[in-house]
Motif scaffolding. Structure first.
Motif, short mmCIF file in Angstrom:
data_model
loop_
_atom_site.label_atom_id
_atom_site.label_comp_id
_atom_site.label_asym_id
_atom_site.label_seq_id
_atom_site.Cartn_x
_atom_site.Cartn_y
_atom_site.Cartn_z
N ALA A 253 0.82 -1.21 0.00
CA ALA A 253 0.00 0.00 0.00
C ALA A 253 0.85 1.26 0.00
O ALA A 253 0.37 2.33 -0.38
N PHE A 254 2.12 1.16 0.42
CA PHE A 254 2.99 2.33 0.42
C PHE A 254 3.50 2.67 -0.98
O PHE A 254 4.13 3.70 -1.17
N VAL A 255 3.25 1.78 -1.95
CA VAL A 255 3.60 2.06 -3.34
C VAL A 255 2.29 2.19 -4.11
O VAL A 255 1.67 1.19 -4.44
N PRO A 256 1.84 3.40 -4.39
CA PRO A 256 0.52 3.57 -5.00
C PRO A 256 0.41 2.87 -6.35
O PRO A 256 1.39 2.71 -7.08
N ILE A 257 -0.79 2.47 -6.68
CA ILE A 257 -1.19 1.91 -7.97
C ILE A 257 -0.53 0.56 -8.21
O ILE A 257 -1.19 -0.48 -8.19
N VAL A 258 0.79 0.54 -8.46
CA VAL A 258 1.47 -0.70 -8.80
C VAL A 258 1.46 -1.67 -7.63
O VAL A 258 1.28 -2.88 -7.82
N GLY A 259 1.64 -1.19 -6.42
CA GLY A 259 1.62 -2.06 -5.26
C GLY A 259 0.29 -2.77 -5.11
O GLY A 259 0.22 -3.98 -4.87
N ALA A 260 -0.80 -2.02 -5.28
CA ALA A 260 -2.14 -2.63 -5.19
C ALA A 260 -2.36 -3.64 -6.31
O ALA A 260 -2.94 -4.71 -6.08
N LEU A 261 -1.91 -3.32 -7.53
CA LEU A 261 -2.06 -4.26 -8.63
C LEU A 261 -1.29 -5.55 -8.38
O LEU A 261 -1.79 -6.65 -8.65
N PHE A 262 -0.08 -5.42 -7.85
CA PHE A 262 0.74 -6.61 -7.60
C PHE A 262 0.10 -7.49 -6.53
O PHE A 262 -0.05 -8.71 -6.70
N ALA A 263 -0.30 -6.89 -5.40
CA ALA A 263 -0.91 -7.67 -4.33
C ALA A 263 -2.23 -8.30 -4.80
O ALA A 263 -2.52 -9.46 -4.48
N GLY A 264 -3.01 -7.56 -5.57
CA GLY A 264 -4.26 -8.11 -6.08
C GLY A 264 -4.04 -9.26 -7.04
O GLY A 264 -4.77 -10.27 -7.01
N LEU A 265 -3.02 -9.13 -7.91
CA LEU A 265 -2.73 -10.21 -8.85
C LEU A 265 -2.32 -11.49 -8.12
O LEU A 265 -2.76 -12.59 -8.48
N VAL A 266 -1.51 -11.35 -7.08
CA VAL A 266 -1.09 -12.52 -6.31
C VAL A 266 -2.30 -13.18 -5.64
O VAL A 266 -2.46 -14.40 -5.66
N ALA A 267 -3.17 -12.37 -5.06
CA ALA A 267 -4.35 -12.93 -4.38
C ALA A 267 -5.26 -13.65 -5.36
O ALA A 267 -5.77 -14.75 -5.08
N VAL A 268 -5.50 -13.06 -6.53
CA VAL A 268 -6.37 -13.70 -7.53
C VAL A 268 -5.74 -14.99 -8.04
O VAL A 268 -6.44 -16.00 -8.23
N LEU A 269 -4.43 -14.98 -8.25
CA LEU A 269 -3.76 -16.19 -8.74
C LEU A 269 -3.88 -17.33 -7.73
O LEU A 269 -4.19 -18.47 -8.10
N ILE A 270 -3.65 -17.03 -6.46
CA ILE A 270 -3.74 -18.08 -5.44
C ILE A 270 -5.17 -18.58 -5.31
O ILE A 270 -5.42 -19.79 -5.16
N ALA A 271 -6.15 -17.67 -5.40
CA ALA A 271 -7.55 -18.10 -5.36
C ALA A 271 -7.89 -18.97 -6.56
O ALA A 271 -8.64 -19.95 -6.45
#
Length: 372
Positions: A253-271
């Motif tokens: 969250a301390f890295v705007p935009i790209v940080g959220a995209l990266f964390a979201g991509l990891v969560a979707v992939l694991i799901a």
């Protein structure tokens, strides 16, 4: 009849407009030169900025220890070591569970790819194995043709990682020295500056430091909200690695935009590889909703309250910073805007006319005691 335009007033207005345009042009040139110098010195400015941001996080415990009689060097050293341990613990909290389930995740990825292939072979796409093989062969040919570009990208990526490690090490050393000698900086700066600058610059620096602290605290609050909401959604769907994904969401969250995209991509992939396509789409929807709430509600509201900036100003600053300097520009857009607001507020205070004193007409104020 219409009034006749005065030639003298027209010339005066034209002269004033020309002078204002010339002054604005000089200001723009000065800003362009300052940005050019900043770009030339970025290898020093970026670690310095990162060190200041880290110092705002670690200064409260350091101040607590110093008020309890700890020597500055010992308090700064202990807090720096604790910060490194916490950072290493966060990395371990993310990496260890992922590594322990890497085999399961790999099998899930293979199974997910196979499911996608079977789905593509059926209606409405009806893509047969021959088309898939041709597409695969075409992709291999393109990959071979672009091998040189891939090698260049790999070398560039290695250089980026090395530069990132060097920047992190410099920022940590600067953080230690800021924690140890920070309170002595403003008095030292006052002694080095002449005249009014000895008062003006330390005052602005103190206010800027307070503003940076507000920014980091507000960003941490936004990251915590994101981590809690997304973590609850993953827990309800019984997605594995909930805690590591929540921690990853908070850190990025301390890295705007790209940080959220990266964390979201990891969560979707694991799901996807663990729960299937339906849960992966639900996780994607949850992340999109939370990110929209963060960008349009939580972040503007919390940061505008802590930094004294309107929510619209924060949104425009992030957009402008991202267009100008990418990820780093998005990260620094809000604190830079807040610091500009601090400087402008101080300048306005100094340029404001003092309030007019009431005239003394010789009559006592109501309720005032009369002389005996």
């Amino acid at each position: 009849m219409p009034a006749k335009v005065s030639a003298a007033k027209s010339r005066a207005a034209l002269h004033i407009s020309a002078r204002v345009c010339a002054e604005l042009l000089l200001v723009l040139v000065a800003v362009a030169v300052a940005l050019w110098l900043l770009d030339r010195m970025w290898s020093v400015v970026w670690p310095l900025t990162l060190g200041l941001l880290l110092t705002t996080l670690t200064w409260p415990p350091t101040r607590f220890l110093r008020r309890r009689g700890w020597p500055p060097a010992l308090a700064a050293g202990l807090v720096t070591v604790l910060f490194l341990l916490v950072a290493a613990g966060v990395v371990a909290l993310i990496a260890v569970p992922v590594a322990s389930q890497s085999g399961e995740l790999t099998d899930g990825v293979v199974e997910g790819v196979q499911r996608l292939r079977e789905w593509a072979a059926g209606p409405p796409l009806n893509i047969g194995d021959a088309e898939i093989d041709r597409a695969f062969d075409s992709g291999v040919d393109r990959a071979q043709d672009g091998l040189g570009s891939a090698v260049s990208a790999l070398v560039s990526g290695v250089n980026t990682v090395v530069n990132g490690v060097i920047t992190a090490v410099l920022a940590l050393f600067l953080m230690f020295f800021f924690l140890k000698d920070g309170p002595r900086f403003l008095p030292w700066l006052s002694r080095q500056l002449p005249g009014r600058l000895a008062t003006d610059i330390p005052t602005v620096a103190a206010r800027g430091w307070s503003t940076l602290g507000s920014f980091v605290r507000s960003q941490a609050a936004v990251g915590l909200i994101d981590a809690v909401l997304i973590g609850i959604g993953l827990w309800i769907l019984d997605v594995p690695l909930v805690l590591p994904l929540a921690v990853l969401t908070f850190v990025t969250a301390f890295v705007p935009i790209v940080g959220a995209l990266f964390a979201g991509l990891v969560a979707v992939l694991i799901a996807l590889v663990s729960n299937g396509l339906t849960d992966a789409l639900i996780v994607l929807a949850i992340i999109v909703v939370v990110q929209q709430l963060e960008g349009n509600v939580f972040q503007p509201m919390i940061q505008s309250r802590g930094l004294g900036l309107h929510a619209a100003v924060i949104l425009l600053a992030v957009a402008l910073g991202g267009n100008m300097a990418g990820i780093v520009g998005s990260l620094l857009a809000v604190p830079v805007t807040a610091l500009i607001a601090v400087v402008w507020g101080y300048v306005r205070e100094q340029l404001a006319e003092p309030p007019a004193e009431p005239e003394d007409d010789g009559e006592p104020m109501p309720g005032a005691a009369l002389p005996s």
